[in-house]
Design a protein around this motif. Structure first.
Motif, PDB file in Angstrom:
ATOM      1  N   PHE A   1       1.032  -1.120  -0.010  1.00  0.00           N
ATOM      2  CA  PHE A   1      -0.032   0.272   0.025  1.00  0.00           C
ATOM      3  C   PHE A   1       0.864   1.211  -0.021  1.00  0.00           C
ATOM      4  O   PHE A   1       0.531   2.021  -0.697  1.00  0.00           O
ATOM      5  CB  PHE A   1      -0.977  -0.075   1.090  1.00  0.00           C
ATOM      6  CG  PHE A   1      -1.848  -1.082   1.248  1.00  0.00           C
ATOM      7  CD1 PHE A   1      -2.921  -0.942   0.272  1.00  0.00           C
ATOM      8  CD2 PHE A   1      -1.841  -1.891   2.011  1.00  0.00           C
ATOM      9  CE1 PHE A   1      -4.049  -2.172   0.439  1.00  0.00           C
ATOM     10  CE2 PHE A   1      -2.798  -3.210   1.811  1.00  0.00           C
ATOM     11  CZ  PHE A   1      -4.031  -3.084   1.118  1.00  0.00           C
ATOM     12  N   TRP A   2       1.897   1.417   1.090  1.00  0.00           N
ATOM     13  CA  TRP A   2       2.746   2.583   1.020  1.00  0.00           C
ATOM     14  C   TRP A   2       4.038   1.970   1.045  1.00  0.00           C
ATOM     15  O   TRP A   2       4.513   0.661   1.418  1.00  0.00           O
ATOM     16  CB  TRP A   2       2.394   3.302   2.299  1.00  0.00           C
ATOM     17  CG  TRP A   2       1.127   3.983   2.299  1.00  0.00           C
ATOM     18  CD1 TRP A   2      -0.220   3.455   2.218  1.00  0.00           C
ATOM     19  CD2 TRP A   2       0.834   5.493   2.297  1.00  0.00           C
ATOM     20  NE1 TRP A   2      -1.079   4.478   2.172  1.00  0.00           N
ATOM     21  CE2 TRP A   2      -0.396   5.777   2.023  1.00  0.00           C
ATOM     22  CE3 TRP A   2       1.863   6.373   2.018  1.00  0.00           C
ATOM     23  CZ2 TRP A   2      -0.825   7.032   2.303  1.00  0.00           C
ATOM     24  CZ3 TRP A   2       1.446   7.806   2.026  1.00  0.00           C
ATOM     25  CH2 TRP A   2      -0.153   8.134   2.225  1.00  0.00           C
ATOM     26  N   ALA A   3       5.090   2.901   1.041  1.00  0.00           N
ATOM     27  CA  ALA A   3       6.371   2.355   1.232  1.00  0.00           C
ATOM     28  C   ALA A   3       6.624   1.807   2.578  1.00  0.00           C
ATOM     29  O   ALA A   3       7.655   0.722   2.440  1.00  0.00           O
ATOM     30  CB  ALA A   3       7.503   3.715   0.820  1.00  0.00           C
TER      31      ALA A   3
ATOM     32  N   ALA B   1      -3.340   6.727   7.422  1.00  0.00           N
ATOM     33  CA  ALA B   1      -3.624   7.916   7.797  1.00  0.00           C
ATOM     34  C   ALA B   1      -2.358   8.445   8.443  1.00  0.00           C
ATOM     35  O   ALA B   1      -1.894   9.493   8.291  1.00  0.00           O
ATOM     36  CB  ALA B   1      -4.646   8.117   8.758  1.00  0.00           C
ATOM     37  N   ASP B   2      -1.603   7.479   9.270  1.00  0.00           N
ATOM     38  CA  ASP B   2      -0.443   8.052   9.811  1.00  0.00           C
ATOM     39  C   ASP B   2       0.869   8.510   9.145  1.00  0.00           C
ATOM     40  O   ASP B   2       1.542   9.301   9.104  1.00  0.00           O
ATOM     41  CB  ASP B   2       0.068   6.853  10.913  1.00  0.00           C
ATOM     42  CG  ASP B   2      -0.646   6.519  12.359  1.00  0.00           C
ATOM     43  OD1 ASP B   2      -1.576   7.622  12.808  1.00  0.00           O
ATOM     44  OD2 ASP B   2      -0.309   5.655  12.921  1.00  0.00           O
TER      45      ASP B   2
ATOM     46  N   GLY C   1       3.928  12.141   5.928  1.00  0.00           N
ATOM     47  CA  GLY C   1       4.788  12.461   4.379  1.00  0.00           C
ATOM     48  C   GLY C   1       5.064  11.157   3.777  1.00  0.00           C
ATOM     49  O   GLY C   1       5.900  11.052   2.840  1.00  0.00           O
ATOM     50  N   GLY C   2       4.394  10.021   4.182  1.00  0.00           N
ATOM     51  CA  GLY C   2       4.904   8.786   3.704  1.00  0.00           C
ATOM     52  C   GLY C   2       4.771   8.764   1.971  1.00  0.00           C
ATOM     53  O   GLY C   2       3.956   9.429   1.543  1.00  0.00           O
ATOM     54  N   VAL C   3       5.101   7.605   1.354  1.00  0.00           N
ATOM     55  CA  VAL C   3       4.983   7.705  -0.117  1.00  0.00           C
ATOM     56  C   VAL C   3       3.974   6.505  -0.395  1.00  0.00           C
ATOM     57  O   VAL C   3       4.224   5.241  -0.151  1.00  0.00           O
ATOM     58  CB  VAL C   3       6.173   7.296  -0.787  1.00  0.00           C
ATOM     59  CG1 VAL C   3       6.306   7.276  -2.205  1.00  0.00           C
ATOM     60  CG2 VAL C   3       7.064   8.413  -0.388  1.00  0.00           C
TER      61      VAL C   3
END
Length: 103
Positions: free
Chosen positions: A43-45, A92-93, A98-100
């Motif tokens: 989902f995210w890095a 959300a966290d 600023g996650g990718v």
């Protein structure tokens, strides 16, 4: 794929697709990758959910103050609603920090 070219599904891959589809319906996009009895949903890095078909696991983004080891969330695949809520909270966290995202 098997010898006939059909996609081989396992309990892990099916569980990963269920999670991915449920979150896609809420606007959280992810990619499923499976093999060797496990499946991952990226989902995210810093958010990869993996499953063996029995449970979902992902890193909370935190470490234990005692051991310094990463802390993980673990939910049974039959508790999909709670898993979806936990993954969305982690997203959300990451968004706030600023996650990718994967996409």
């Amino acid at each position: 794929m098997n010898a006939q070219g059909a996609l081989v599904t396992t309990p892990a891959v099916r569980a990963a697709w269920r999670l991915r589809d449920e979150l896609a319906g809420r606007g959280v996009l992810g990619d499923v990758h499976g093999g060797y009895g496990l499946a991952l949903v990226l989902f995210w890095a810093d958010l990869v959910v993996w499953t063996d078909g029995a449970v979902y696991r992902w890193w909370t983004g935190r470490t234990s103050p005692k051991t310094g080891r990463r802390l993980y969330m673990v939910y049974g695949v039959h508790d999909l609603a709670v898993t979806v809520r936990g993954v969305m909270l982690r997203c959300a966290d990451l968004y706030e920090s600023g996650g990718v995202p994967v996409r």
